[in-house]
Design a protein around this motif. Structure first.
Motif, PDB file in Angstrom:
ATOM      1  N   LEU A 133      63.663 -11.980  53.390  1.00  0.00           N
ATOM      2  CA  LEU A 133      64.295 -12.181  52.089  1.00  0.00           C
ATOM      3  C   LEU A 133      65.192 -10.998  51.738  1.00  0.00           C
ATOM      4  N   ASP A 134      64.725  -9.791  52.061  1.00  0.00           N
ATOM      5  CA  ASP A 134      65.517  -8.592  51.782  1.00  0.00           C
ATOM      6  C   ASP A 134      66.807  -8.578  52.597  1.00  0.00           C
ATOM      7  N   GLY A 135      66.710  -8.952  53.883  1.00  0.00           N
ATOM      8  CA  GLY A 135      67.899  -8.995  54.727  1.00  0.00           C
ATOM      9  C   GLY A 135      68.891 -10.030  54.265  1.00  0.00           C
ATOM     10  N   ALA A 136      68.401 -11.229  53.931  1.00  0.00           N
ATOM     11  CA  ALA A 136      69.283 -12.282  53.451  1.00  0.00           C
ATOM     12  C   ALA A 136      69.956 -11.879  52.147  1.00  0.00           C
ATOM     13  N   ARG A 137      69.178 -11.251  51.270  1.00  0.00           N
ATOM     14  CA  ARG A 137      69.730 -10.808  49.985  1.00  0.00           C
ATOM     15  C   ARG A 137      70.825  -9.768  50.196  1.00  0.00           C
ATOM     16  N   ALA A 138      70.659  -8.878  51.165  1.00  0.00           N
ATOM     17  CA  ALA A 138      71.671  -7.865  51.443  1.00  0.00           C
ATOM     18  C   ALA A 138      73.010  -8.507  51.796  1.00  0.00           C
ATOM     19  N   ILE A 139      72.977  -9.527  52.638  1.00  0.00           N
ATOM     20  CA  ILE A 139      74.217 -10.200  53.031  1.00  0.00           C
ATOM     21  C   ILE A 139      74.837 -10.909  51.837  1.00  0.00           C
ATOM     22  N   ARG A 140      74.017 -11.634  51.072  1.00  0.00           N
ATOM     23  CA  ARG A 140      74.533 -12.319  49.891  1.00  0.00           C
ATOM     24  C   ARG A 140      75.115 -11.315  48.890  1.00  0.00           C
ATOM     25  N   TYR A 141      74.430 -10.176  48.734  1.00  0.00           N
ATOM     26  CA  TYR A 141      74.872  -9.167  47.782  1.00  0.00           C
ATOM     27  C   TYR A 141      76.263  -8.638  48.150  1.00  0.00           C
ATOM     28  N   LEU A 142      76.457  -8.323  49.420  1.00  0.00           N
ATOM     29  CA  LEU A 142      77.752  -7.786  49.838  1.00  0.00           C
ATOM     30  C   LEU A 142      78.858  -8.832  49.679  1.00  0.00           C
ATOM     31  N   ARG A 143      78.569 -10.073  49.995  1.00  0.00           N
ATOM     32  CA  ARG A 143      79.584 -11.118  49.803  1.00  0.00           C
ATOM     33  C   ARG A 143      79.918 -11.283  48.318  1.00  0.00           C
ATOM     34  N   SER A 144      78.895 -11.235  47.482  1.00  0.00           N
ATOM     35  CA  SER A 144      79.112 -11.398  46.052  1.00  0.00           C
ATOM     36  C   SER A 144      79.917 -10.239  45.461  1.00  0.00           C
ATOM     37  N   HIS A 145      79.780  -9.057  46.056  1.00  0.00           N
ATOM     38  CA  HIS A 145      80.465  -7.864  45.549  1.00  0.00           C
ATOM     39  C   HIS A 145      81.586  -7.409  46.481  1.00  0.00           C
ATOM     40  N   ALA A 146      82.133  -8.331  47.248  1.00  0.00           N
ATOM     41  CA  ALA A 146      83.156  -7.961  48.231  1.00  0.00           C
ATOM     42  C   ALA A 146      84.356  -7.286  47.572  1.00  0.00           C
ATOM     43  N   VAL A 147      84.801  -7.794  46.447  1.00  0.00           N
ATOM     44  CA  VAL A 147      85.952  -7.192  45.764  1.00  0.00           C
ATOM     45  C   VAL A 147      85.600  -5.790  45.274  1.00  0.00           C
ATOM     46  N   ASP A 148      84.414  -5.638  44.685  1.00  0.00           N
ATOM     47  CA  ASP A 148      83.992  -4.334  44.158  1.00  0.00           C
ATOM     48  C   ASP A 148      83.916  -3.284  45.252  1.00  0.00           C
ATOM     49  N   PHE A 149      83.478  -3.699  46.453  1.00  0.00           N
ATOM     50  CA  PHE A 149      83.272  -2.750  47.544  1.00  0.00           C
ATOM     51  C   PHE A 149      84.422  -2.746  48.563  1.00  0.00           C
ATOM     52  N   ALA A 150      85.503  -3.461  48.268  1.00  0.00           N
ATOM     53  CA  ALA A 150      86.657  -3.530  49.169  1.00  0.00           C
ATOM     54  C   ALA A 150      86.268  -4.046  50.550  1.00  0.00           C
ATOM     55  N   LEU A 151      85.507  -5.150  50.569  1.00  0.00           N
ATOM     56  CA  LEU A 151      85.036  -5.744  51.814  1.00  0.00           C
ATOM     57  C   LEU A 151      85.686  -7.092  52.060  1.00  0.00           C
ATOM     58  N   ASP A 152      85.724  -7.490  53.323  1.00  0.00           N
ATOM     59  CA  ASP A 152      86.130  -8.830  53.711  1.00  0.00           C
ATOM     60  C   ASP A 152      84.869  -9.687  53.781  1.00  0.00           C
ATOM     61  N   PRO A 153      84.685 -10.649  52.879  1.00  0.00           N
ATOM     62  CA  PRO A 153      83.447 -11.428  52.877  1.00  0.00           C
ATOM     63  C   PRO A 153      83.255 -12.294  54.105  1.00  0.00           C
TER      64      PRO A 153
END
Length: 320
Positions: A133-153
């Protein structure tokens, strides 16, 4: 088998939640959970990100070991950046945060990739499916905050070592597209990694090369076969599994290299792109292999092979 794994994880999650609820309400019938394992953070991170600010599902408390989090290492240069969630090893009982976390995060940063070292929950306080659950949440979190963190979702991968490699393989095999109706916007994101890197990972439990009971700190020492099947990553692979890079050594006496060949074969049968490298020498836990004895100099090339794989697939900027 995928449906079985998801169903089993869901039922165990309900059990975790009911135990936590009973404990918080003071019911005498609730078993006492062992104290959560506290992990020292890796060095040099920019930010510690709590994945569930209101408490993780099934959490027994609010102490350090009860709160899964990401330690961020943002890449410099032009954005948006690819990103990798780094999953340290440690048998699901502890986390090797520096050698199998921060070292790799800095290596990724130097090559234009943002990295996030995951502190996931550990046994004996937390069993399956809490780390998943923690690993899955990490991926979802980064996708959800892609703009904030300057990431490519669309370029978010996982990289795991040993038990962390098992977790990386699980996330690569068992995932969903998110829940569009979820109240939490993070849960609306999919948790499928765009790619996965497995370093000396234990992902199969054939008695021929895994004679000891599998992953006691994740599922308990006397787990039923149905529970073992739910974490038997090699058997959970489908055509939707993430493209994978797999590294191990024949000399590993802790996790037999046949784990890696079994996982590669499963990906190959499913038509999933995969690259496999098994070196002759080297013990378990070689990490990036740059500081090993001269007798193991051959291993020092493996990060370069990984760099080429990531570059050719567009998951790492081409170095000029």
């Amino acid at each position: 088998m995928i449906a079985l794994a998801r169903t089993f994880a869901a039922s165990l999650l309900l059990g975790l939640a009911s135990v936590a609820c009973a404990q918080s309400s003071g019911q005498a019938s609730a078993p006492t959970a062992p104290p959560a394992t506290v992990t020292e953070p890796p060095k040099g991170f920019a930010q510690a990100i709590v994945l569930w600010p209101n408490g993780a599902p099934g959490a027994h408390g609010t102490g350090e070991g009860d709160v899964p989090k990401l330690f961020s290492y943002p890449a410099p240069g032009a954005a948006p950046h690819p990103a990798v969630v780094v999953l340290p090893g440690g048998s699901y009982s502890h986390l090797v945060m520096e050698k199998e976390g921060a070292v790799e995060a800095r290596w990724l940063n130097e090559r234009g990739v943002s990295a996030y070292v995951l502190e996931y929950r550990l046994g004996p306080a937390y069993r399956f499916p809490a780390p998943m659950l923690d690993g899955a949440r990490a991926i979802r979190y980064l996708r959800s905050h892609a703009v904030d963190f300057a990431l490519d979702p669309g370029r978010i991968g996982v990289w795991g070592f040993s038990a962390g490699g098992h977790l990386a393989g699980y996330l690569a095999a068992v995932h969903d597209a998110g829940d569009p109706a979820a109240q939490d916007p993070i849960d609306r994101q999919g948790d499928r990694p765009d790619f996965a890197i497995l370093s000396y990972a234990r992902v199969a439990f054939d008695k021929e090369f895994s004679p000891t009971p599998p992953m006691g700190d994740l599922i308990g020492k006397d787990a039923a076969q149905s529970v073992v099947d739910s974490i038997w990553v090699e058997r959970l692979v489908t055509k939707d599994a993430s493209p994978s890079f797999i590294y191990s050594t024949t000399g590993d006496q802790t996790v037999d290299a046949r784990n890696s060949t079994a996982y590669y074969d499963a990906l190959k049968r499913a038509g999933v792109p995969a690259e496999l490298h098994i070196f002759e020498r080297g013990p378990h836990g070689t990490g990036m292999a740059q500081t090993l004895a001269p007798a193991l100099d051959e291993l020092k090339i493996w990060p370069l092979l990984l760099e080429h794989w990531m570059t050719q697939n567009g998951w790492m900027p081409i170095q000029r």
